[in-house]
Every structure is written in C-alpha cells, then in structure tokens.
Design an enzyme around this catalytic site. Structure first.
Site, PDB file in Angstrom:
ATOM      1  CD  GLU A   1      -9.002  -9.167  -3.473  1.00  0.00           C
ATOM      2  OE1 GLU A   1      -7.870  -9.588  -3.169  1.00  0.00           O
ATOM      3  OE2 GLU A   1      -9.862  -8.855  -2.629  1.00  0.00           O
TER       4      GLU A   1
ATOM      5  CG  PHE B   1     -13.427   1.895   7.038  1.00  0.00           C
ATOM      6  CD1 PHE B   1     -12.860   1.327   5.903  1.00  0.00           C
ATOM      7  CD2 PHE B   1     -14.199   1.084   7.869  1.00  0.00           C
ATOM      8  CE1 PHE B   1     -13.047  -0.021   5.601  1.00  0.00           C
ATOM      9  CE2 PHE B   1     -14.385  -0.268   7.571  1.00  0.00           C
ATOM     10  CZ  PHE B   1     -13.817  -0.815   6.431  1.00  0.00           C
TER      11      PHE B   1
ATOM     12  NE  ARG C   1      -6.793 -12.139   5.426  1.00  0.00           N
ATOM     13  CZ  ARG C   1      -7.488 -10.994   5.354  1.00  0.00           C
ATOM     14  NH1 ARG C   1      -7.374 -10.210   4.283  1.00  0.00           N
ATOM     15  NH2 ARG C   1      -8.272 -10.619   6.313  1.00  0.00           N
TER      16      ARG C   1
ATOM     17  CG  HIS D   1      -5.387  -6.284  -0.245  1.00  0.00           C
ATOM     18  ND1 HIS D   1      -6.590  -6.374   0.393  1.00  0.00           N
ATOM     19  CD2 HIS D   1      -5.434  -7.145  -1.298  1.00  0.00           C
ATOM     20  CE1 HIS D   1      -7.355  -7.259  -0.268  1.00  0.00           C
ATOM     21  NE2 HIS D   1      -6.668  -7.731  -1.300  1.00  0.00           N
TER      22      HIS D   1
ATOM     23  NE  ARG E   1      -2.473  -5.640   7.200  1.00  0.00           N
ATOM     24  CZ  ARG E   1      -3.600  -6.193   6.798  1.00  0.00           C
ATOM     25  NH1 ARG E   1      -4.162  -7.175   7.493  1.00  0.00           N
ATOM     26  NH2 ARG E   1      -4.204  -5.777   5.690  1.00  0.00           N
TER      27      ARG E   1
ATOM     28  CE  LYS F   1      -3.985  -2.221   2.256  1.00  0.00           C
ATOM     29  NZ  LYS F   1      -4.974  -2.134   3.368  1.00  0.00           N
TER      30      LYS F   1
ATOM     31  CG  ASN G   1      -3.669  -2.091   6.909  1.00  0.00           C
ATOM     32  OD1 ASN G   1      -3.547  -1.716   5.749  1.00  0.00           O
ATOM     33  ND2 ASN G   1      -4.690  -2.827   7.316  1.00  0.00           N
TER      34      ASN G   1
ATOM     35  CE1 TYR H   1      -9.545  -3.035   0.487  1.00  0.00           C
ATOM     36  CE2 TYR H   1      -8.596  -1.130  -0.598  1.00  0.00           C
ATOM     37  CZ  TYR H   1      -8.450  -2.253   0.198  1.00  0.00           C
ATOM     38  OH  TYR H   1      -7.206  -2.591   0.701  1.00  0.00           O
TER      39      TYR H   1
ATOM     40  CB  THR I   1      -7.259  -5.373   9.913  1.00  0.00           C
ATOM     41  OG1 THR I   1      -7.835  -6.559   9.356  1.00  0.00           O
ATOM     42  CG2 THR I   1      -7.514  -4.208   8.978  1.00  0.00           C
TER      43      THR I   1
HETATM   44  P1  RTP Z   1      -7.211  -5.661   3.241  1.00  0.00           P
HETATM   45  O1  RTP Z   1      -8.557  -5.938   2.614  1.00  0.00           O
HETATM   46  O2  RTP Z   1      -6.628  -4.320   2.853  1.00  0.00           O
HETATM   47  O3  RTP Z   1      -6.248  -6.807   3.032  1.00  0.00           O
HETATM   48  O4  RTP Z   1      -7.371  -5.615   4.833  1.00  0.00           O
HETATM   49  P2  RTP Z   1      -8.212  -6.558   5.756  1.00  0.00           P
HETATM   50  O5  RTP Z   1      -8.915  -7.629   4.936  1.00  0.00           O
HETATM   51  O6  RTP Z   1      -7.310  -7.014   6.841  1.00  0.00           O
HETATM   52  O7  RTP Z   1      -9.251  -5.537   6.329  1.00  0.00           O
HETATM   53  P3  RTP Z   1     -10.656  -5.058   5.735  1.00  0.00           P
HETATM   54  O8  RTP Z   1     -11.661  -5.238   6.829  1.00  0.00           O
HETATM   55  O9  RTP Z   1     -10.915  -5.706   4.407  1.00  0.00           O
HETATM   56  O10 RTP Z   1     -10.425  -3.504   5.538  1.00  0.00           O
HETATM   57  C1  RTP Z   1      -9.850  -3.001   4.360  1.00  0.00           C
HETATM   58  C2  RTP Z   1      -8.881  -1.889   4.686  1.00  0.00           C
HETATM   59  O11 RTP Z   1      -9.607  -0.726   5.109  1.00  0.00           O
HETATM   60  C3  RTP Z   1      -8.822   0.006   6.033  1.00  0.00           C
HETATM   61  N1  RTP Z   1      -9.599   0.166   7.252  1.00  0.00           N
HETATM   62  N2  RTP Z   1      -9.760   1.321   7.838  1.00  0.00           N
HETATM   63  N3  RTP Z   1     -11.824   1.837  10.759  1.00  0.00           N
HETATM   64  C4  RTP Z   1     -10.964   2.162   9.812  1.00  0.00           C
HETATM   65  O12 RTP Z   1     -10.533   3.281   9.675  1.00  0.00           O
HETATM   66  C5  RTP Z   1     -10.550   1.101   8.889  1.00  0.00           C
HETATM   67  N4  RTP Z   1     -10.895  -0.174   8.963  1.00  0.00           N
HETATM   68  C6  RTP Z   1     -10.284  -0.770   7.913  1.00  0.00           C
HETATM   69  C7  RTP Z   1      -7.517  -0.765   6.247  1.00  0.00           C
HETATM   70  O13 RTP Z   1      -6.545  -0.238   5.336  1.00  0.00           O
HETATM   71  C8  RTP Z   1      -7.932  -2.159   5.851  1.00  0.00           C
HETATM   72  O14 RTP Z   1      -6.825  -2.936   5.494  1.00  0.00           O
HETATM   73 MG    MG Z   2     -10.065  -7.212   3.219  1.00  0.00          MG
END
Ligand code: RTP
Ligand code: MG
Length: 142
Positions: free
Chosen positions: A128, A59, A87, A117, A104, A11, A114, A51, A93
């Site tokens: 994707e 968010f 993962r 992805h 991370r 990222k 973070n 996304y 996350t």
């Molecule tokens: P990713 O999709 O980026 O691999 O991350 P993830 O599955 O671990 O988390 P996800 O729930 O899919 O969230 C996507 C990305 O959104 C940002 N985020 N910001 N509360 C917040 O401000 C918030 N929550 C999530 C993070 O960049 C997260 O990786």
């Molecule tokens: Mg995700």
C-alpha cells in the site's frame, strides 16, 4: 518491538467533515510519526486496485464509489509496532463495535463511512505504501 511503517488513509467522509487535523492529532498523540503525506482524489481504477482483495464482494462497488466521492489524505505512519498499534487506534471496522476512544468510535458514521484505513499486515503495508508513495517522498525522522 521494532520500528515499522504502516499506510493510512483519511477517507472522504472525514475530509468532508474537516476532521483531518483531529485525526492527525490522534496519530501524533499515539507516537505514530507522519513521515509522508499528501491529498489525492482517487479515480475508480486507483480505488479498485487498492481494494483488489475485496473485488467480487457485495460491498465492492459501493466501496469504490465512496472512496472516489471526494479527496482523501494518504500518509505513512512510522513507530514501534506501528501496524498493529494503528489498527488498535482506529478501532473495529464497524464503529458500533469499536472501543471507546478509538478514531472510528469517535468519528466514523457507519460500517462503510468509517473515516480511516490502515494496513492489516506487514505485506499489505509494503504494497500500500508503494501504491501511493515513491521512496524519495518518505522522510524518516532523524
Ligand atoms: P480498511 O481496509 O479500510 O482499513 O478497513 P478494514 O480493514 O477495517 O475493513 P475491510 O474488511 O478491509 O473493508 C474495507 C472497507 O470496506 C468498507 N466496507 N463496507 N458491508 C459493507 O458495506 C462494508 N464492509 C466493509 C469499509 O469502508 C471498510 O473499511
Ligand atoms: Mg482492510
């Protein structure tokens, strides 16, 4: 276990801090082979489409703003059980909850910034990968 492909992004926060090499080293050390890679700058439409599952969440707009704030590296990783293992390698996350030694825990700045992805299921991985790469851009290992 079977050989899988998963989709990965380094990222903007990590690209800006010159962490591409350090993060690629983690992939290679874990036996996740990079079989496609490129640097891209996402525009808002591309980030929103990527996304789409988060559309409407509080968010979402800030996530799109972050993901378009600078170049990213996108790559396809291939290996035994690659989706789950990547993962695990990334960690949770929120870096404050991520296990020691994960990408991370070691590099991420916050829940939003973070650093990486990774696809969360075989269906996501397929979607994707196709969202960023044509079939002939993927180079499987012999
Ligand atoms: P990713 O999709 O980026 O691999 O991350 P993830 O599955 O671990 O988390 P996800 O729930 O899919 O969230 C996507 C990305 O959104 C940002 N985020 N910001 N509360 C917040 O401000 C918030 N929550 C999530 C993070 O960049 C997260 O990786
Ligand atoms: Mg995700």
């Amino acid at each position: 276990m079977t050989i899988e492909r998963t989709f990965s992004i380094v990222k903007p926060d990590a690209v800006k801090r010159n962490l591409i090499g350090a993060i690629y080293q983690r992939f290679e050390n874990a036996g996740l082979n990079i079989v496609a890679a490129k640097m891209v700058r996402l525009d808002a439409a591309k980030a929103q489409g990527f996304y789409a599952e988060h559309e409407g969440k509080p968010f979402f707009n800030e996530l799109v703003e972050f993901m378009t704030s600078g170049p990213v590296m996108v790559q396809v990783l291939e290996g035994e059980g690659a989706i789950y293992r990547y993962r695990e390698l990334m960690g949770k996350t929120n870096p404050e909850e991520a296990a020691c030694g994960t990408i991370r825990a070691d590099f991420a700045l916050s829940l939003r910034y973070n650093s990486v992805h990774g696809s969360d299921s075989p269906e996501s991985a397929k979607r994707e990968i196709a969202y960023f790469f044509a079939d002939d851009e993927i180079c499987p290992r012999d």
